[in-house]
Design a protein around this motif. Structure first.
Motif, short mmCIF file in Angstrom:
data_model
loop_
_atom_site.label_atom_id
_atom_site.label_comp_id
_atom_site.label_asym_id
_atom_site.label_seq_id
_atom_site.Cartn_x
_atom_site.Cartn_y
_atom_site.Cartn_z
N ASN A 59 0.82 -1.22 0.00
CA ASN A 59 0.00 0.00 0.00
C ASN A 59 0.85 1.27 0.00
O ASN A 59 0.39 2.33 -0.41
CB ASN A 59 -0.96 0.01 1.20
CG ASN A 59 -0.26 0.05 2.55
OD1 ASN A 59 0.95 -0.10 2.65
ND2 ASN A 59 -1.04 0.23 3.60
N VAL A 60 2.11 1.16 0.39
CA VAL A 60 2.97 2.32 0.51
C VAL A 60 3.66 2.69 -0.80
O VAL A 60 4.13 3.81 -0.97
CB VAL A 60 4.01 2.09 1.63
CG1 VAL A 60 5.09 1.10 1.18
CG2 VAL A 60 4.65 3.39 2.09
N TYR A 61 3.72 1.77 -1.75
CA TYR A 61 4.42 2.03 -3.00
C TYR A 61 3.61 3.03 -3.84
O TYR A 61 2.50 2.75 -4.26
CB TYR A 61 4.62 0.75 -3.80
CG TYR A 61 5.42 -0.32 -3.10
CD1 TYR A 61 6.31 -0.02 -2.07
CD2 TYR A 61 5.29 -1.66 -3.47
CE1 TYR A 61 7.03 -1.00 -1.43
CE2 TYR A 61 6.02 -2.66 -2.84
CZ TYR A 61 6.88 -2.32 -1.81
OH TYR A 61 7.59 -3.32 -1.18
N GLY A 62 4.22 4.18 -4.07
CA GLY A 62 3.51 5.21 -4.81
C GLY A 62 2.30 5.74 -4.07
O GLY A 62 1.38 6.27 -4.69
N LYS A 86 0.96 -5.47 1.21
CA LYS A 86 1.43 -5.26 2.59
C LYS A 86 0.82 -4.01 3.21
O LYS A 86 0.40 -3.11 2.50
CB LYS A 86 2.96 -5.10 2.61
CG LYS A 86 3.75 -6.05 1.74
CD LYS A 86 5.24 -5.74 1.82
CE LYS A 86 6.00 -6.37 0.68
NZ LYS A 86 5.75 -5.74 -0.63
N PHE A 87 0.85 -4.00 4.54
CA PHE A 87 0.52 -2.81 5.32
C PHE A 87 1.63 -2.62 6.34
O PHE A 87 2.41 -3.53 6.60
CB PHE A 87 -0.82 -3.00 6.07
CG PHE A 87 -0.68 -3.96 7.23
CD1 PHE A 87 -0.30 -3.50 8.49
CD2 PHE A 87 -0.87 -5.32 7.05
CE1 PHE A 87 -0.14 -4.38 9.56
CE2 PHE A 87 -0.71 -6.21 8.11
CZ PHE A 87 -0.34 -5.74 9.36
N GLY A 88 1.70 -1.45 6.93
CA GLY A 88 2.60 -1.28 8.07
C GLY A 88 3.55 -0.10 7.98
O GLY A 88 3.97 0.43 9.00
N GLN A 110 -8.45 -0.97 8.29
CA GLN A 110 -8.67 0.06 7.28
C GLN A 110 -7.74 -0.16 6.09
O GLN A 110 -8.13 0.01 4.92
CB GLN A 110 -8.45 1.45 7.87
CG GLN A 110 -8.74 2.59 6.88
CD GLN A 110 -10.16 2.57 6.37
OE1 GLN A 110 -11.11 2.58 7.16
NE2 GLN A 110 -10.34 2.55 5.05
N ALA A 111 -6.49 -0.55 6.37
CA ALA A 111 -5.51 -0.74 5.30
C ALA A 111 -5.95 -1.83 4.34
O ALA A 111 -5.79 -1.69 3.12
CB ALA A 111 -4.15 -1.08 5.91
N VAL A 112 -6.48 -2.93 4.85
CA VAL A 112 -6.88 -4.01 3.95
C VAL A 112 -8.05 -3.59 3.07
O VAL A 112 -8.11 -3.94 1.89
CB VAL A 112 -7.19 -5.31 4.72
CG1 VAL A 112 -8.55 -5.25 5.40
CG2 VAL A 112 -7.12 -6.51 3.79
N GLU A 113 -8.98 -2.82 3.62
CA GLU A 113 -10.11 -2.34 2.82
C GLU A 113 -9.62 -1.44 1.69
O GLU A 113 -10.09 -1.53 0.55
CB GLU A 113 -11.11 -1.59 3.70
CG GLU A 113 -11.79 -2.44 4.76
CD GLU A 113 -12.68 -3.53 4.19
OE1 GLU A 113 -13.06 -3.46 2.99
OE2 GLU A 113 -12.98 -4.49 4.93
N ASP A 114 -8.66 -0.58 2.01
CA ASP A 114 -8.12 0.32 0.99
C ASP A 114 -7.39 -0.45 -0.11
O ASP A 114 -7.52 -0.14 -1.30
CB ASP A 114 -7.17 1.33 1.63
CG ASP A 114 -7.89 2.32 2.54
OD1 ASP A 114 -9.12 2.47 2.41
OD2 ASP A 114 -7.21 2.94 3.39
#
Length: 338
Positions: A59-62, A86-88, A110-114
């Motif tokens: 989720n953090v890439y870009g 990934k999240f974190g 929330q991260a998985v939903e996004d």
């Protein structure tokens, strides 16, 4: 170049079956300079042709753009690939230099939903904790991840950059299918404790940066002068200043072995990871990244190279001679907690 499909392995004791080499999609969106999107999409298509079925993003890439970019490819090949994200690691649009680590259950949910929304899928095949926050108990974080499995939003769980003790602790809460950590001829921190724990628990190891972020290919020697201004390697200790020259000299044995096999330096680096895993009794699926079809096929062909005992002896000392840390800030890595 041949598109013969690579062989397959199973992640963990009951995880998905994937090609013995995966694909790291991070560089498509940022970090390594400008991207030709058409070439990147063609490279993604080549993964399927070559049997490279583990597709890795985060989720953090870009700031989410990498997941969004992958969505059309995922939709076209959903039954052929294993999708990992990934999240974190937290970043902020108003502060480009900010990097935080978040593992609290509310953030995870929330991260998985996004990620599901950006990727356009109903379930993620392999969901990693990208970095561990020691301030949040594993029981809470991995427990929240386990709830995602129970809810059908995630199939299998993974961790990244954890120690052997941390891996065992997490695995006691819920089975872990894969451990993703940096592992290459230049970076062997994972062998301190995590590799043994993974072998003991039946957890597959997914090495990121198995090509030393490109340095092991010999494609550059001085990041701060030879790479684009936005390339993040320009700020990495191993690839800049005096360290760069010293570390570049360490590539001579890699080139010698490559010449003996009629291969490239990068292929030898990838073959080393595959064979080093055998020493530890590990299932391993490296995830080199590239934005070029030709490089993808070259990387996949490395799975068919067998290094001799003499080759391995020649390559063995390299990591111990590398100067400079893996990151400018090593605080979030497993090495900082060993």
């Amino acid at each position: 170049m041949s598109t013969e499909k690579i062989t397959t392995v199973t992640l963990g004791t009951a995880g998905p079956t994937v090609g013995v080499q995966g694909f790291g999609a991070m560089g498509i969106s940022e970090f390594y300079g400008d991207t030709d999107e058409a070439a990147a999409r063609d490279t993604l298509e080549a993964t399927v042709e070559a049997g490279v079925t583990l597709i890795d993003t985060a989720n953090v890439y870009g700031l989410g753009a990498n997941e969004t970019f992958l969505a059309p490819f995922v939709a076209a090949h959903r039954d052929e690939i294993t999708l990992a994200t990934k999240f974190g690691i937290e970043r902020r649009t108003d502060d480009p230099k900010y990097r935080g680590v978040r593992n609290e259950p509310g953030y995870i949910k929330q991260a998985v939903e996004d990620s599901l929304r950006r990727l356009g899928v109903d379930v993620i095949d392999l969901y990693y904790m990208h970095r561990h926050d020691p301030g949040v108990p594993f029981a809470e974080s991995v427990g929240a991840m386990a709830e995602l499995v129970a809810e059908g939003k995630v199939k299998h769980l993974g961790l990244s950059e954890v120690t052997g003790a941390e891996l065992r602790e997490a695995h006691s809460v819920h089975p872990i299918a894969a451990l993703q950590s940096e592992w290459s001829l230049f970076s062997r921190d994972v062998e301190t404790s995590a590799a043994a724990a993974a072998a003991e628990l039946g957890v597959a190891l997914v090495p990121y940066s198995p090509l030393g972020r490109g340095f092991l290919t010999g494609s550059f020697t001085q990041a701060d002068t030879e790479l684009q201004s936005e390339d993040f390697r320009r700020g990495m200790p191993r690839f800049t200043g005096e360290n760069a020259g010293r570390n570049a000299a360490l590539l001579e044995p890699v080139r010698a072995v490559a010449a003996a096999h009629g291969a490239t330096a990068g292929q030898i680096a990838l073959a080393w990871v595959q064979q080093r895993a055998q020493v530890h009794g590990l299932t391993v699926v490296p995830i080199p990244g590239t934005r070029k079809r030709s490089r993808l096929l070259e990387n996949a062909a490395a799975t068919r190279i067998t290094l001799t005992p003499g080759d391995l002896a020649l390559l063995e000392p390299i990591a111990g001679q590398v100067t400079g840390d893996r990151y400018a800030d090593m605080s979030a890595t497993s090495a900082a907690r060993e």
